[in-house]
Design a protein around this motif. Structure first.
Motif, PDB file in Angstrom:
ATOM      1  N   GLY A   1       2.010   0.011   5.622  1.00  0.00           N
ATOM      2  CA  GLY A   1       1.703  -0.797   4.443  1.00  0.00           C
ATOM      3  C   GLY A   1       2.958  -1.343   3.807  1.00  0.00           C
ATOM      4  O   GLY A   1       3.025  -2.536   3.444  1.00  0.00           O
TER       5      GLY A   1
ATOM      6  N   GLU B   1      -4.517   0.220  -4.650  1.00  0.00           N
ATOM      7  CA  GLU B   1      -4.462   0.853  -3.326  1.00  0.00           C
ATOM      8  C   GLU B   1      -3.599   0.058  -2.355  1.00  0.00           C
ATOM      9  O   GLU B   1      -3.240   0.555  -1.304  1.00  0.00           O
ATOM     10  CB  GLU B   1      -5.868   1.030  -2.761  1.00  0.00           C
ATOM     11  N   GLY B   2      -3.263  -1.176  -2.687  1.00  0.00           N
ATOM     12  CA  GLY B   2      -2.390  -1.968  -1.824  1.00  0.00           C
ATOM     13  C   GLY B   2      -3.159  -2.819  -0.831  1.00  0.00           C
ATOM     14  O   GLY B   2      -4.268  -2.489  -0.431  1.00  0.00           O
TER      15      GLY B   2
ATOM     16  N   THR C   1       1.591   4.657   2.848  1.00  0.00           N
ATOM     17  CA  THR C   1       1.654   4.454   4.289  1.00  0.00           C
ATOM     18  C   THR C   1       2.915   3.675   4.641  1.00  0.00           C
ATOM     19  O   THR C   1       3.332   2.783   3.914  1.00  0.00           O
ATOM     20  CB  THR C   1       0.450   3.647   4.795  1.00  0.00           C
TER      21      THR C   1
ATOM     22  N   GLY D   1       0.836  -1.185   0.000  1.00  0.00           N
ATOM     23  CA  GLY D   1       0.000   0.000   0.000  1.00  0.00           C
ATOM     24  C   GLY D   1       0.862   1.222   0.000  1.00  0.00           C
ATOM     25  O   GLY D   1       1.402   1.582   1.038  1.00  0.00           O
TER      26      GLY D   1
ATOM     27  N   SER E   1      -3.957  -1.076   2.636  1.00  0.00           N
ATOM     28  CA  SER E   1      -5.046  -0.103   2.606  1.00  0.00           C
ATOM     29  C   SER E   1      -6.384  -0.819   2.486  1.00  0.00           C
ATOM     30  O   SER E   1      -7.389  -0.399   3.062  1.00  0.00           O
ATOM     31  CB  SER E   1      -4.860   0.859   1.442  1.00  0.00           C
ATOM     32  N   LEU E   2      -6.383  -1.915   1.713  1.00  0.00           N
ATOM     33  CA  LEU E   2      -7.592  -2.712   1.557  1.00  0.00           C
ATOM     34  C   LEU E   2      -8.036  -3.258   2.910  1.00  0.00           C
ATOM     35  O   LEU E   2      -9.191  -3.136   3.315  1.00  0.00           O
ATOM     36  CB  LEU E   2      -7.299  -3.865   0.597  1.00  0.00           C
TER      37      LEU E   2
END
Lengths: 340, 292
Positions: A282, A321-322, A279, A276, A325-326
């Protein structure tokens, strides 16, 4: 991603517990506080406990853990620089600089291993900042191009001029304590990097860094010296990678041209994109997933790099979005169908 | 005296090599703004395709070369639709995606073990020619001629054909071009396929100077980078001038300072140009804004 049935659209709402624990958390009970802090605490505890599980996991997976920590640091450092708009395609530059300078400090100055790692990685990140200083005027693609070229050039120069031990590298780097000591050093660095850099990005300082990524002309028009900020960001952002390079140099007792190898550029990049982008946590999660997988693929040699690259393209196209993040979205929000 | 001449002559040959290698990358980037970091991968891929057709299937040389170019163009089309298009307009994602595709190709070849001495291509023209007191093999002269020819061909293509004009229109003023009915995806596909085909042409001409090796793919990216930064992307003339300067400089450096110094020249050139003229030696202000 499922598409909505005809006549419906998807609606995402924050979970009640998120709203309560974030906005009115004074009233929150233990459950709600734990909901906020839980994931962080769990990850931290896992990192701190894993080295103690040595009798059960065996030496091999402890070493993998060490490498994973190093790659997590590199991925976090990649993600930090990405937040400033500096997309690096040559993270092995930072990694190699940390490794080589640690070796030099340890062997030439006869410093103790811990001092060598700390001084060497700091010197490594500063050296990288100075090396990149002339090209910080570049942005976007052009900056990436230069970072891609630098590690290649370095390994060529070392190979050709035989400086720094030439193709054989610098051998006999003193070890840093036990394996557990190295692990805990990296765990401490990782926690500091993930939470510290994220906090830095969320502060006013980070506001400027994000603004440089989004519109550097605007930032310059506000009277801020973009170049100096980028230089500082490189010096700070390359430190985790260079520390990882230093610690791994003391672990392997040797640092060679392979420190500038493509693996150390591609893996952090893949990890950050998979986990992600944007972040710090992430990126770390991405590396934590990737390194064990890549260990399982060790028998395939350079095919591993091919696998990373295929994964990287797939992640960019399919889950832009990675994964982190998901997962975070699922944790904080729920989805439902509402009639249009 | 003859040493100076030989440096100049081999510098010219080196300039032609650099130009050929960088042309594909620069054309794609200049025409559609796609930084095709898979360029080095396509370059080596087409070299191996040509080798396979020639050595394993026994095709005639010219046909094998044409096959290599065709495969590269198809790879370019696939690259656009599978890798670049899903992340189009996200410049950095484009860089990462194409970089990953290129590295995947090169490392796949390394894993397949295509790194031994049997992997070489024959020269396009055999024999050697004596110019005054210098002997040069005919293949090197053919490379120079081909580089000059390709440069002119591209110049003509950009100015005299409808496709070329449409591509340049997209590069200059995208929204106006779109409103005139120029199809964006088609044009971008053409630009990537053209760049890949040019990489294949370079492979067929340049790879016979040595063995086909994986590292040449990374070198190709390095060369493309250096030439693009030094020359600027807007004008082919800038690229040619950059190739001439870097070609002579690298040959001179390897003669005077020793063979390993030639690669340092690229970095020095990039840094010097960025410090003094950030838009490239022939670049204009528009580019300056984009880059700095």
């Amino acid at each position: 991603m499922r598409t909505a049935p005809a006549g419906y659209r998807r609606e995402r709402l924050d979970r009640g517990i998120k709203v309560r624990s974030e906005d009115v958390f004074v009233l929150a009970g233990w459950g709600e506080l734990l909901y906020r802090a839980g994931p962080r605490l769990a990850a931290t505890v896992l990192l701190l406990v894993f080295p103690l599980l040595r009798p059960w996991t065996g030496e091999y997976w402890q070493t993998v853990f060490l490498v994973a920590l190093a790659m997590m640091l590199a991925a976090v450092s990649w993600a930090f620089l990405e937040n400033v708009g500096l997309v690096s395609l040559g993270h092995s530059l930072f990694f190699g600089a940390g490794g080589y300078l640690t070796a030099l400090v340890a062997l030439e100055l006869r410093a103790p291993a811990l001092v060598a790692v700390l001084v060497g990685s700091l010197a490594g990140s500063l050296t990288c900042a100075l090396l990149l200083a002339p090209v910080l005027r570049l942005r976007g693609v052009y900056f990436s191009l230069v970072t891609f070229a630098l590690p290649l050039l370095f390994s060529r120069i070392i190979e050709a001029t035989k400086i720094l031990g030439g193709t054989e590298g610098i051998v006999g780097v003193p070890g840093l304590g036990s394996l557990a000591a190295r692990q805990y050093l990296l765990v401490a660095a990782l926690l500091a990097a993930v939470f510290g850099l994220q906090r830095l990005l969320d502060s006013d300082y980070g506001l400027v860094l994000h603004a440089i990524r989004d519109n550097d002309v605007g930032v310059r028009a506000s009277g801020i010296a973009v170049g100096r900020w980028k230089l500082a960001a490189i010096a700070v952002g390359s430190l985790p990678t260079s520390l990882a390079g230093g610690v791994l140099a003391t672990h392997y007792h040797v640092v060679g041209m392979s420190a500038f190898a493509l693996d150390y550029s591609v893996l952090p990049l893949t990890a950050a994109v998979l986990g992600g982008p944007g972040t710090m946590a992430g990126a770390a999660v991405g590396a934590a997933l990737l390194v064990p997988v890549s260990e399982l693929l060790r028998a395939f040699g350079t095919l591993r790099v091919v696998a990373y690259c295929a994964l990287l393209v797939a992640a960019l196209v399919a889950v832009p979005e990675g994964l982190f993040s998901l997962a975070r979205r699922r944790y904080y929000q729920f989805e439902r169908w509402v009639p249009v | 005296m003859s040493e100076v001449l030989s440096v100049l002559l081999y510098g010219l040959v080196q300039a032609a090599v650099l130009l050929l290698v960088a042309l594909g990358f620069s054309v794609t980037f200049g025409l559609s703004g796609i930084p095709n970091f898979a360029h080095g991968g396509v370059y080596i891929l087409s070299g191996f395709v040509c080798w396979y057709l020639l050595r394993k299937l026994g095709w005639p040389h010219l046909l094998a070369a044409a096959g290599g170019v065709a495969v590269a163009a198809v790879v370019g089309v696939l690259l656009y639709w599978l890798v670049i298009r899903p992340v189009r307009r996200l410049v950095l994602a484009e860089v990462i995606a194409t970089f990953a595709a290129g590295v995947a190709m090169l490392e796949l070849f390394r894993w397949m073990g295509l790194v031994t001495y049997e992997f070489n291509l024959p020269p396009v023209v055999a024999g050697s020619v004596t110019l005054g007191e210098l002997a040069v093999d005919a293949h090197r002269l053919a490379v120079v001629a081909a580089a000059a020819g390709l440069g002119l061909l591209l110049w003509w293509f950009g100015r005299a054909t409808r496709t070329g004009l449409a591509l340049r229109a997209m590069a200059q003023e995208e929204y106006t071009a779109l409103s005139l009915g120029i199809r964006e995806d088609f044009m971008a596909t053409v630009s990537v396929a053209l760049g890949s085909a040019l990489a294949a042409v370079a492979a067929v001409l340049v790879l016979p100077l040595g063995l086909i090796s994986i590292n040449l793919g990374y070198d190709a990216m390095l060369v493309a980078l250096a030439l693009t930064v030094v020359g600027g992307t807007e004008r082919t003339a800038g690229l040619v001038l950059a190739a001439l300067l870097l070609g002579v400089a690298t040959v001179a450096a390897s003669v005077v300072l020793g063979p390993h110094w030639s690669e340092v020249i690229y970095l020095a050139a990039i840094v010097a140009v960025l410090a003094v003229r950030p838009s490239g030696i022939l670049g204009r202000l528009k580019e300056l804004e984009e880059r700095v």
